[in-house]
Design a protein around this motif. Structure first.
Motif, mmCIF file in Angstrom:
data_model
loop_
_atom_site.group_PDB
_atom_site.id
_atom_site.type_symbol
_atom_site.label_atom_id
_atom_site.label_comp_id
_atom_site.label_asym_id
_atom_site.label_seq_id
_atom_site.Cartn_x
_atom_site.Cartn_y
_atom_site.Cartn_z
ATOM 1 N N SER A 162 6.332 -41.845 8.774
ATOM 2 C CA SER A 162 6.410 -43.310 8.809
ATOM 3 C C SER A 162 7.013 -43.791 10.116
ATOM 4 O O SER A 162 6.619 -44.814 10.663
ATOM 5 N N ARG A 163 7.988 -43.011 10.622
ATOM 6 C CA ARG A 163 8.630 -43.407 11.882
ATOM 7 C C ARG A 163 7.675 -43.211 13.060
ATOM 8 O O ARG A 163 7.644 -44.024 13.984
ATOM 9 N N VAL A 164 6.871 -42.157 12.992
ATOM 10 C CA VAL A 164 5.848 -41.944 14.022
ATOM 11 C C VAL A 164 4.861 -43.118 14.021
ATOM 12 O O VAL A 164 4.491 -43.649 15.074
ATOM 13 N N VAL A 165 4.456 -43.524 12.812
ATOM 14 C CA VAL A 165 3.529 -44.651 12.692
ATOM 15 C C VAL A 165 4.138 -45.902 13.318
ATOM 16 O O VAL A 165 3.478 -46.631 14.052
ATOM 17 N N ARG A 166 5.434 -46.137 13.039
ATOM 18 C CA ARG A 166 6.096 -47.322 13.611
ATOM 19 C C ARG A 166 6.081 -47.289 15.135
ATOM 20 O O ARG A 166 5.895 -48.320 15.790
ATOM 21 N N ILE A 167 6.314 -46.125 15.690
ATOM 22 C CA ILE A 167 6.299 -46.005 17.150
ATOM 23 C C ILE A 167 4.907 -46.307 17.704
ATOM 24 O O ILE A 167 4.758 -47.108 18.620
ATOM 25 N N LEU A 168 3.894 -45.694 17.120
ATOM 26 C CA LEU A 168 2.540 -45.901 17.649
ATOM 27 C C LEU A 168 2.089 -47.348 17.466
ATOM 28 O O LEU A 168 1.412 -47.913 18.322
ATOM 29 N N GLU A 169 2.481 -47.942 16.332
ATOM 30 C CA GLU A 169 2.050 -49.314 16.068
ATOM 31 C C GLU A 169 2.787 -50.342 16.931
ATOM 32 O O GLU A 169 2.392 -51.502 16.979
ATOM 33 N N ALA A 170 3.829 -49.914 17.610
ATOM 34 C CA ALA A 170 4.536 -50.837 18.518
ATOM 35 C C ALA A 170 3.689 -51.158 19.751
ATOM 36 O O ALA A 170 3.869 -52.194 20.390
ATOM 37 N N PHE A 171 2.760 -50.258 20.070
ATOM 38 C CA PHE A 171 1.872 -50.504 21.216
ATOM 39 C C PHE A 171 0.729 -51.414 20.787
ATOM 40 O O PHE A 171 0.267 -51.344 19.660
ATOM 41 N N SER A 193 -1.383 -37.290 1.251
ATOM 42 C CA SER A 193 -1.036 -38.505 0.500
ATOM 43 C C SER A 193 -0.389 -39.528 1.408
ATOM 44 O O SER A 193 -0.683 -40.729 1.332
ATOM 45 N N GLU A 194 0.494 -39.045 2.273
ATOM 46 C CA GLU A 194 1.169 -40.002 3.157
ATOM 47 C C GLU A 194 0.203 -40.577 4.194
ATOM 48 O O GLU A 194 0.256 -41.759 4.526
ATOM 49 N N TRP A 225 -4.444 -43.728 7.594
ATOM 50 C CA TRP A 225 -4.889 -42.831 8.681
ATOM 51 C C TRP A 225 -5.966 -41.877 8.186
ATOM 52 O O TRP A 225 -6.777 -41.389 8.948
ATOM 53 N N LEU A 226 -5.929 -41.580 6.892
ATOM 54 C CA LEU A 226 -7.033 -40.894 6.228
ATOM 55 C C LEU A 226 -7.513 -41.819 5.113
ATOM 56 O O LEU A 226 -6.744 -42.630 4.600
ATOM 57 N N GLU A 227 -8.795 -41.668 4.748
ATOM 58 C CA GLU A 227 -9.316 -42.438 3.623
ATOM 59 C C GLU A 227 -9.924 -41.481 2.614
ATOM 60 O O GLU A 227 -10.548 -40.501 2.985
ATOM 61 N N ARG A 228 -9.691 -41.804 1.322
ATOM 62 C CA ARG A 228 -10.209 -40.959 0.255
ATOM 63 C C ARG A 228 -11.467 -41.599 -0.293
ATOM 64 O O ARG A 228 -11.451 -42.764 -0.676
ATOM 65 N N GLY A 229 -12.564 -40.847 -0.313
ATOM 66 C CA GLY A 229 -13.821 -41.364 -0.855
ATOM 67 C C GLY A 229 -13.815 -41.313 -2.367
ATOM 68 O O GLY A 229 -12.862 -40.822 -2.972
ATOM 69 N N PRO A 230 -14.892 -41.826 -2.979
ATOM 70 C CA PRO A 230 -14.986 -41.817 -4.450
ATOM 71 C C PRO A 230 -14.905 -40.383 -4.998
ATOM 72 O O PRO A 230 -14.427 -40.166 -6.101
ATOM 73 N N ASP A 231 -15.343 -39.395 -4.214
ATOM 74 C CA ASP A 231 -15.294 -37.995 -4.660
ATOM 75 C C ASP A 231 -13.959 -37.333 -4.293
ATOM 76 O O ASP A 231 -13.827 -36.119 -4.360
ATOM 77 N N ARG A 232 -12.960 -38.149 -3.865
ATOM 78 C CA ARG A 232 -11.622 -37.683 -3.504
ATOM 79 C C ARG A 232 -11.592 -36.917 -2.181
ATOM 80 O O ARG A 232 -10.544 -36.472 -1.749
ATOM 81 N N ARG A 233 -12.737 -36.725 -1.527
ATOM 82 C CA ARG A 233 -12.711 -36.040 -0.240
ATOM 83 C C ARG A 233 -12.262 -37.020 0.831
ATOM 84 O O ARG A 233 -12.266 -38.239 0.641
ATOM 85 N N LEU A 234 -11.838 -36.486 1.975
ATOM 86 C CA LEU A 234 -11.137 -37.307 2.970
ATOM 87 C C LEU A 234 -11.942 -37.510 4.252
ATOM 88 O O LEU A 234 -12.666 -36.618 4.695
ATOM 89 N N THR A 235 -11.795 -38.691 4.849
ATOM 90 C CA THR A 235 -12.318 -38.964 6.186
ATOM 91 C C THR A 235 -11.179 -39.575 7.011
ATOM 92 O O THR A 235 -10.189 -40.048 6.449
#
Lengths: 250, 250
Positions: free
Chosen positions: A12-21, B49-50, B56-66
């Motif tokens: 989350s802290r990494v995200v905050r840093i990147l989103e500051a730009f 999950s985070e 930063w990742l998205e879960r499709g209807p089949d739970r796989r990630l992009t």
């Protein structure tokens, strides 16, 4: 995930840093980053070092930081944004060449429009969008097209929330907006004279893939009453883009 | 930064997860991600999950990630790649319209060429590059231009390393490569007939900003001996792009 004493994860802290730009702040020093993120100077400094090590941030000769090429590369090479853009690009170029004004490709991201591509021309009418930039859905033609075909829950959330106004023509009342969305669904196009700037009209149509609206293609033309002439071109362009998105069917 | 028992930071593991995605693998399940990253299923699952939570990742209807739109947005909006591309785009479109073949914009990233933009045309000659894709510097016209103007240390590193070969025409010997780089510096252009594919010739010129080479612009045309005719157009294009990159001087 490892968490700091206040329970916030490292990530989350990494995200905050990147989103500051951002486009207005592409270069930041560590002290300024610490101020903007609310992280301690020590934490900021440590995370920045690791981001630099991976090429996600780059340190200039003056030690100030920019977003690294490596982050753009990682984010782009497998991104649905790039696949969409790749499929759309030849068609967008044709539209741009014929219309001679800003031509845009956008998707709905959260409750806003995210612009995946924008082709511009010197001397074209004013346009506030930029690539990887956002606009409120109520103010832009792309936004109205995307919202009109969004899940009901998203529509209700937008209609309930505060709606930003750019000019006296920006629709901000829920009743007005509901009527507009119904009209967009009926006509298949959003025409928005002066919604963001008095001098410009946005015209957008949906791109449908297997019956689902996945993106919008739009042009920003002068607000001189001639915008409707662009509709057939845009509708054909949307079909061409959808066709290019279906693998093996070109 | 918080580290796991083997001393690897949380952030490094996030990087490994994101880097597992690529143009050939845009969709991955958690189990496959765990296998590809070498992280345990529990760790992968927790980090995923985070990443999903932050978009930063998205879960499709089949739970796989992009890879998520949000990552592309964060990476793009303040990226030097996008600034360069924005400045270059009108000129690239002109070159593309006149030449009618692939037109590309690239930078040196590590010891490889990173393509920031590529405009293509149906029926154009074969081209192995893609946006956010890489090529070895020795094999591509863009690479030779960028390497010819890179710091001596980078040049020596490339010359010492193994050099990939695509066709019998790809220069892979350090002596041959040194001569080519000197020629590129002398003539201001790299012309590479059949270096990557027998059917194609790459032609690239440097984009100079304040005396420093910051990028290359190139076209991929048929390998029919006519490539030299594109040089004046490309040289003018490189000047136009550099001018557009200098703020307030257009």
């Amino acid at each position: 995930m490892a968490r700091s004493s206040n329970g916030e994860s490292v990530f989350s802290r990494v995200v905050r840093i990147l989103e500051a730009f951002g486009p207005e702040r592409p270069v930041l020093g560590v002290a300024e980053l610490s101020r903007r993120t609310g992280l301690s100077l020590a934490t900021t400094s440590r995370l920045v070092s690791e981001l630099v090590e991976h090429g996600w941030l780059e340190r200039g000769p003056d030690r100030r930081l920019t977003v690294g090429m490596r982050l753009w590369e990682v984010a782009s090479r497998a991104s649905p944004a790039l696949g969409l853009r790749e499929a759309a690009m030849p068609v967008l170029e044709d539209v741009h060449a014929v219309v001679g004004h800003h031509t845009q490709l956008s998707v709905l991201e959260g409750r806003e429009v995210l612009f995946v591509e924008r082709l511009s021309a010197p001397g074209a009418v004013i346009n506030v969008t930029r690539v990887a930039g956002r606009l409120p859905v109520n103010a832009s033609s792309s936004g109205l097209v995307l919202l009109a075909h969004a899940p009901a829950a998203v529509q209700e959330e937008v209609l309930a929330g505060p709606l930003e106004s750019y000019t006296p023509h920006t629709p901000t009342g829920p009743g007005k907006l509901r009527a507009l969305l119904a009209e967009v669904r009926r006509t298949g196009v959003a025409v928005c004279p002066g919604f963001i700037d008095e001098r410009a009209t946005g015209v957008a149509v949906p791109i449908r893939l297997d019956g689902r609206v996945v993106a919008a293609v739009s042009v920003i033309v002068p607000n001189d009453g001639g915008a409707h002439a662009q509709i057939p071109l845009l509708q054909a362009a949307a079909r061409g883009i959808a066709r290019a998105m279906r693998p093996g069917q070109e």
